[in-house]
Motif scaffolding. Structure first.
Motif, short mmCIF file in Angstrom:
data_model
loop_
_atom_site.label_atom_id
_atom_site.label_comp_id
_atom_site.label_asym_id
_atom_site.label_seq_id
_atom_site.Cartn_x
_atom_site.Cartn_y
_atom_site.Cartn_z
N ASP A 200 -35.02 48.72 12.95
CA ASP A 200 -34.69 50.24 12.18
C ASP A 200 -34.12 51.14 12.00
O ASP A 200 -34.01 51.15 13.91
CB ASP A 200 -36.70 50.31 11.62
CG ASP A 200 -37.08 51.90 10.59
OD1 ASP A 200 -35.86 51.57 9.87
OD2 ASP A 200 -37.58 52.43 11.01
N TRP A 201 -33.68 51.96 11.01
CA TRP A 201 -32.94 53.09 11.91
C TRP A 201 -33.72 54.38 11.69
O TRP A 201 -33.96 54.47 10.46
CB TRP A 201 -31.37 53.21 11.49
CG TRP A 201 -30.86 53.98 12.62
CD1 TRP A 201 -30.22 53.95 13.25
CD2 TRP A 201 -30.27 54.88 11.66
NE1 TRP A 201 -29.22 55.32 13.43
CE2 TRP A 201 -29.49 55.64 12.31
CE3 TRP A 201 -30.29 55.36 10.27
CZ2 TRP A 201 -28.75 57.05 11.72
CZ3 TRP A 201 -29.93 56.95 9.49
CH2 TRP A 201 -28.86 58.15 10.96
N LYS A 202 -33.79 55.77 12.17
CA LYS A 202 -34.17 57.04 12.03
C LYS A 202 -33.19 57.70 12.37
O LYS A 202 -32.72 57.54 13.50
CB LYS A 202 -35.52 57.12 12.34
CG LYS A 202 -36.55 55.99 11.65
CD LYS A 202 -38.24 56.58 11.49
CE LYS A 202 -38.77 56.01 10.47
NZ LYS A 202 -40.60 56.00 10.81
N ARG A 203 -32.81 58.60 12.01
CA ARG A 203 -31.90 59.68 12.29
C ARG A 203 -31.99 60.24 13.62
O ARG A 203 -31.61 60.69 14.68
CB ARG A 203 -31.22 60.75 11.13
CG ARG A 203 -31.00 62.34 11.94
CD ARG A 203 -30.35 62.97 10.84
NE ARG A 203 -29.32 63.69 10.94
CZ ARG A 203 -29.11 64.41 10.06
NH1 ARG A 203 -29.25 64.61 9.05
NH2 ARG A 203 -27.54 65.32 10.69
N GLU A 204 -33.93 60.50 13.53
CA GLU A 204 -34.24 61.35 14.88
C GLU A 204 -34.41 60.32 16.34
O GLU A 204 -34.31 61.11 17.79
CB GLU A 204 -35.64 62.01 15.47
CG GLU A 204 -36.68 60.88 14.76
CD GLU A 204 -36.69 60.66 12.84
OE1 GLU A 204 -37.55 60.05 12.60
OE2 GLU A 204 -35.47 60.77 12.20
N ARG A 205 -34.78 59.11 16.54
CA ARG A 205 -34.23 57.90 17.64
C ARG A 205 -33.51 56.56 17.82
O ARG A 205 -33.36 56.41 18.15
CB ARG A 205 -35.55 57.27 17.49
CG ARG A 205 -36.50 56.74 16.17
CD ARG A 205 -37.42 56.02 16.10
NE ARG A 205 -37.74 56.02 14.68
CZ ARG A 205 -37.41 54.25 14.68
NH1 ARG A 205 -36.32 53.54 14.73
NH2 ARG A 205 -38.15 53.59 13.72
N GLY A 206 -32.74 56.95 15.96
CA GLY A 206 -31.44 55.89 15.77
C GLY A 206 -32.11 54.32 15.74
O GLY A 206 -33.31 54.47 14.85
N TRP A 207 -31.31 53.50 16.59
CA TRP A 207 -31.95 52.20 16.41
C TRP A 207 -33.10 51.54 16.99
O TRP A 207 -33.26 52.10 17.39
CB TRP A 207 -31.29 51.13 16.66
CG TRP A 207 -29.79 51.04 15.34
CD1 TRP A 207 -28.56 51.69 15.86
CD2 TRP A 207 -29.87 50.51 14.35
NE1 TRP A 207 -28.23 51.80 14.17
CE2 TRP A 207 -28.33 50.87 13.64
CE3 TRP A 207 -30.64 49.80 12.91
CZ2 TRP A 207 -27.94 50.55 11.82
CZ3 TRP A 207 -30.29 49.59 11.71
CH2 TRP A 207 -29.54 49.51 11.00
#
Length: 371
Positions: A200-207
């Motif tokens: 999963d990837w999210k902008r605030e924490r990356g992959w």
């Protein structure tokens, strides 16, 4: 001051009259000396025809030299030759492209053989002189296209071999030979993404990568019965570190990454025929099994993992896989075909319950018969 300006004007008029008079005399037109001297302003009007006739005719240009005409004709012939060569090369490239699109390498090679045979045509000794001459002309005419087609075949073979390095698996035997004492062992091929883990990837924490619930127990138990292989379409720089953290006890024997896949129609497919294993003893477990494998008859579909906390898909599949390993069917493809692409774990559970009901019914009938 006014007198000075007047004198200058009179002087300029005298000069202009003198210049006009000289021009008239030089033109050869005779005018009355008395009228011109007495009244310079009243000059005789000279017709334009007489002036033109008196002037010498402009010199006519000399005819072009023979060398210049030769250069012009040479330029024309070179232009014709240049455009002719350009048209020939364009036609050859277009025909080569058509052959590459329409015909296979074997079909083009058959055409090349016919051209070679035509180019090596030799008339018989008993043939007439005209026939021999025609045969020589025909053979010479076929030599050029035969040579061109041979060059095209060599170039196409080199290009196809180069392209195959990127579209075909790195080897025809992706796995080493199986040990003689393990010839009966089945090979369990597992996919990574949405099968054993989820990325999963999210902008605030990356992959971030999450393990599927039950993956540790699944790998530990299946390693007792199967040769476990991870087969992913990701790069090896991703597969290797993920598998190191996913499987610290090394239950997974081999890891295959994108270089071992077959690139076809814009997708990377798992080619199970290159595993160097008996196809009748290969099971491929994946959340996208039928979409990612070239051998759907070996596929065991499983529910995709999307970070559900109550997911038990891997653990539910253990009874079926253990049953296959213990009973060792002659061809697993026939067994999987009987499930008709259904949920194998769920269908196996229903069949097991039905089998237990039948067995219990038979036991009850046996007890009634003995009584």
């Amino acid at each position: 001051m006014s007198s000075i300006v007047l004198r200058s004007r009179i002087g300029s008029n005298d000069c202009s009259s003198k210049i006009i008079y000289r021009r008239v005399l030089s033109s050869g037109v005779v005018s009355s000396s008395s009228s011109s001297s007495s009244n310079p302003s009243k000059e005789t009007i000279i017709p334009s025809q007489s002036i033109l006739s008196d002037n010498p005719a402009p010199p006519t240009p000399p005819p072009p030299a023979p060398e210049a005409s030769t250069q012009v004709s040479g330029r024309k012939s070179w232009t014709f030759l240049k455009y002719g060569l350009l048209a020939t090369v364009t036609g050859a490239i277009g025909y080569a492209g058509y052959l590459s699109y329409k015909c296979s390498y074997e079909e083009v090679e058959q055409k090349a053989k016919s051209l070679r045979a035509a180019a090596s045509y030799t008339p018989s000794e008993d043939a007439a002189a005209v026939e021999k001459y025609r045969g020589m002309l025909y053979s010479a005419a076929m030599t050029v296209p035969a040579k061109a087609l041979e060059s095209y075949l060599d170039l196409r073979k080199m290009v196809e071999e180069h392209v195959m390095e990127f579209t075909e698996p790195t080897s025809d035997k992706l796995l080493p030979d199986l040990h003689p004492q393990e010839q009966h062992v089945f090979t369990l091929v597992l996919d990574l993404n949405e099968t054993l883990l989820y990325t999963d990837w999210k902008r605030e924490r990356g992959w971030r990568t999450f393990k599927r619930p039950g993956v540790d127990a699944f790998l530990e138990h299946m390693a007792k019965f199967y040769e476990i292989v991870v087969y992913s379409d990701q790069m090896n720089m991703y597969v290797d570190p993920v598998c190191e953290r996913l499987d610290p006890n090394h239950y997974i024997r081999y890891r295959l990454s994108r270089g071992a896949t077959k690139y076809q129609d814009g997708k990377h497919y798992r080619d199970l025929s290159k595993l160097n294993r008996d196809p009748a003893k290969i099971l491929y477990v994946s959340a996208h099994a039928f979409e990612s494998s070239l051998q759907p008859e070996n596929c065991v579909p499983i529910k995709p993992y999307k970070l559900e906390t109550d997911d038990t898909a891997l653990l539910d599949l253990i009874p079926f896989l253990e049953y296959v390993a213990r009973n060792s069917p002659a061809d697993i493809r026939q067994v999987l075909q009987s499930y008709e692409r259904k949920d194998v774990a769920k269908e196996f559970l229903e069949r097991s319950k039905e089998y237990q009901r039948r067995m219990q019914g038979q036991r009850q009938q046996g007890r009634f018969w003995w009584r």
